[in-house]
Write a protein that holds these residues in place. Structure first.
Motif, short mmCIF file in Angstrom:
data_model
loop_
_atom_site.label_atom_id
_atom_site.label_comp_id
_atom_site.label_asym_id
_atom_site.label_seq_id
_atom_site.Cartn_x
_atom_site.Cartn_y
_atom_site.Cartn_z
N ASP A 48 -40.60 -6.76 34.63
CA ASP A 48 -39.82 -8.01 34.46
C ASP A 48 -40.76 -9.21 34.39
O ASP A 48 -40.60 -10.08 33.53
CB ASP A 48 -38.85 -8.19 35.64
CG ASP A 48 -37.69 -7.20 35.59
OD1 ASP A 48 -37.47 -6.62 34.51
OD2 ASP A 48 -37.04 -6.99 36.62
N MET A 49 -41.73 -9.25 35.30
CA MET A 49 -42.62 -10.43 35.34
C MET A 49 -43.44 -10.52 34.05
O MET A 49 -43.69 -11.63 33.55
CB MET A 49 -43.53 -10.38 36.56
CG MET A 49 -42.76 -10.69 37.85
SD MET A 49 -43.87 -10.77 39.27
CE MET A 49 -43.07 -9.64 40.37
N ALA A 50 -43.85 -9.38 33.50
CA ALA A 50 -44.61 -9.38 32.24
C ALA A 50 -43.75 -10.03 31.16
O ALA A 50 -44.23 -10.88 30.39
CB ALA A 50 -44.97 -7.96 31.85
N GLN A 51 -42.49 -9.65 31.15
CA GLN A 51 -41.59 -10.17 30.13
C GLN A 51 -41.31 -11.66 30.32
O GLN A 51 -41.30 -12.43 29.37
CB GLN A 51 -40.30 -9.38 30.18
CG GLN A 51 -39.61 -9.34 28.85
CD GLN A 51 -38.41 -8.42 28.89
OE1 GLN A 51 -37.94 -8.04 29.97
NE2 GLN A 51 -37.91 -8.06 27.72
N TRP A 107 -50.48 -16.24 41.07
CA TRP A 107 -49.88 -17.57 41.14
C TRP A 107 -49.15 -17.91 39.84
O TRP A 107 -48.02 -18.38 39.84
CB TRP A 107 -50.93 -18.65 41.45
CG TRP A 107 -50.33 -20.00 41.35
CD1 TRP A 107 -50.47 -20.89 40.33
CD2 TRP A 107 -49.38 -20.57 42.26
NE1 TRP A 107 -49.70 -22.00 40.56
CE2 TRP A 107 -49.00 -21.83 41.74
CE3 TRP A 107 -48.81 -20.14 43.47
CZ2 TRP A 107 -48.09 -22.66 42.37
CZ3 TRP A 107 -47.90 -20.97 44.11
CH2 TRP A 107 -47.55 -22.21 43.56
N MET A 108 -49.82 -17.62 38.74
CA MET A 108 -49.21 -17.93 37.45
C MET A 108 -47.91 -17.16 37.25
O MET A 108 -46.92 -17.70 36.77
CB MET A 108 -50.21 -17.63 36.31
CG MET A 108 -51.39 -18.59 36.34
SD MET A 108 -52.70 -18.10 35.21
CE MET A 108 -51.93 -18.47 33.65
N LEU A 109 -47.91 -15.89 37.66
CA LEU A 109 -46.69 -15.08 37.51
C LEU A 109 -45.57 -15.61 38.41
O LEU A 109 -44.40 -15.61 38.04
CB LEU A 109 -46.96 -13.61 37.85
CG LEU A 109 -47.89 -12.85 36.89
CD1 LEU A 109 -48.22 -11.46 37.44
CD2 LEU A 109 -47.26 -12.72 35.49
N SER A 110 -45.95 -16.09 39.59
CA SER A 110 -44.92 -16.56 40.54
C SER A 110 -44.16 -17.76 39.97
O SER A 110 -42.99 -17.97 40.30
CB SER A 110 -45.54 -16.91 41.89
OG SER A 110 -46.17 -18.18 41.84
N THR A 147 -41.21 -16.52 37.87
CA THR A 147 -40.37 -15.50 38.51
C THR A 147 -39.35 -16.14 39.43
O THR A 147 -39.71 -17.00 40.24
CB THR A 147 -41.28 -14.52 39.31
OG1 THR A 147 -42.23 -13.96 38.40
CG2 THR A 147 -40.48 -13.41 39.96
N GLY A 148 -38.09 -15.71 39.32
CA GLY A 148 -37.04 -16.26 40.17
C GLY A 148 -37.11 -15.67 41.58
O GLY A 148 -37.54 -14.54 41.76
N ALA A 165 -47.89 -7.10 40.86
CA ALA A 165 -47.69 -7.24 39.41
C ALA A 165 -48.98 -7.74 38.75
O ALA A 165 -49.38 -7.24 37.69
CB ALA A 165 -46.52 -8.19 39.13
N ALA A 166 -49.64 -8.68 39.40
CA ALA A 166 -50.88 -9.22 38.85
C ALA A 166 -51.95 -8.13 38.82
O ALA A 166 -52.67 -7.97 37.83
CB ALA A 166 -51.36 -10.40 39.69
#
Ligand code: ADP
Ligand code: TRP
Length: 324
Positions: A159-162, A94-97, A100-101, A133-134
């Motif tokens: 990308d998501m990590a960045q 959820w946090m990564l989403s 993220t575009g 990704a998570a």
């Protein structure tokens, strides 16, 4: 410091030669690397995007667990667990989403392919790469050994990590790298990529009549028996290469080129190879199936070890984002 390795396989059906030669074989071999710290998991949350029947999901999860253990996963050297036993990943997803575009997810090949095949997507299918990704980032692995089809998902993970690190000006996540096997794409019985979703698989559990029927049905062209044949473009030969030594491959290639050998003979040679190669696995799997307490114990212990790492990373991410 040890090199952490992480990978997952969905419990969305029976495992096949593509899963084994594209991913699992490499997972097992990596246990032997001197400083490796492997984490492998059964992606049951991901499987829910396609398997929506409780009994079947349970059966597939158990099947994957038995397969890994029978194929050589050693719980002393690898942390082996069920994805849903570490629910922290869904919080991190959820946090990564939120950083993220939509565009990144809209470009996902596996999603686009499924839509193109006429599948009506659920939100989970679209969100799938975020959860993946998570899965990866929460364990901070250096390498993620996968087949070719998963490379884009790893790039999206990078990308998501960045995005997260940049947004919160914190170095919470480490950039993971995909690690490909030599056999990144195993053909199915129809010559397309072998996949559970295409119904073109040779399953690891197949034996006897069923295996014979499946191997004999591998698609070939209609070159007559006496004519010379090209091994490089033949599905049977491509599958044979997975099992045969260098010398055996050359000998078979010569028989193709010389003419006088029908595809039926090549199929018989392939069939024999498969039967022999997986004989020990089948026996061990049958033994393990009689000892499910042991299998459940392995998964439970794996979940505890994975949780310890996951809670720590989630905590760091929450702190960075202002949730703690
Ligand atoms: P499937 O396509 O059958 O649903 P998964 O997506 O669950 O298989 O794949 C599990 C792992 O096996 C992944 O790392 C994937 O890259 C690998 N894999 C699956 N099919 C193949 C194939 N035909 N060739 C090589 N690797 C494969
Ligand atoms: N998407 C992967 C597949 O279909 C399974 C998977 C889920 C995975 N999470 C992962 C693989 C994390 C590697 C790392 O094969």
């Amino acid at each position: 410091m040890a090199t952490r390795i992480l990978s997952g396989v969905q419990s969305s059906g029976k495992l096949h030669l593509g899963n084994y030669f594209g991913a699992i074989k490499q997972h097992i071999e990596m246990q032997d690397l001197a400083d490796a710290e492997p984490f492998y998991f059964i992606a049951d949350f991901h499987a829910m995007t396609t398997v929506q029947d409780a009994a079947r999901l349970r059966e597939y999860v158990l099947g994957v667990a038995l397969d890994y253990l029978a194929l050589g996963l050693d719980p002393k050297r690898s942390v082996f667990f069920r994805q849903s036993d570490v629910p922290e990943v869904t919080e991190l997803a959820w946090m990564l989403s939120t950083v993220t575009g939509m565009g990144l997810l809209e470009r996902a090949h596996s999603y686009k392919d499924k839509i193109a095949k006429g599948l009506t997507p659920n939100v989970g299918l679209f969100y799938y790469p975020v959860l993946m990704a998570a899965d990866i980032l929460i364990y901070k692995p250096k390498f993620v050994p996968v087949g070719q089809d998963q490379v884009q998902h790893i790039e999206m993970t990078q990308d998501m990590a960045q995005y997260f690190n940049n947004t919160y000006k914190a170095q919470v996540f480490v950039r993971p790298e995909a690690k490909l096997n030599k056999t990144a794409k195993v053909p199915g019985t129809d010559g397309e990529k072998m996949s559970k979703s295409y119904g073109n698989t040779i399953d690891l559990q197949m034996e006897g009549k069923e295996l014979k029927k499946t191997v004999m049905a591998v698609k070939t062209d209609s070159t007559p028996v006496e004519a010379p044949k090209n091994p490089e473009t033949c599905n049977v030969y491509m599958l044979y290469q997975l099992f045969a030594t260098e010398a055996e491959q050359q000998a078979m290639a010569e028989r193709y080129r010389a003419g006088g050998m029908g595809y039926g003979d090549a199929k018989k040679a392939l069939l024999e190879k498969i039967e022999t190669y997986f004989a020990a696995y089948r026996a061990k799997r049958a033994d393990l199936a009689k000892n499910l307490d042991y299998v459940n114990e392995v998964l439970k212990e794996g979940a505890a070890r994975a949780s310890a790492v996951a809670t720590k990373t989630l905590d760091e991410a929450k702190r960075a984002a202002g949730l703690l």
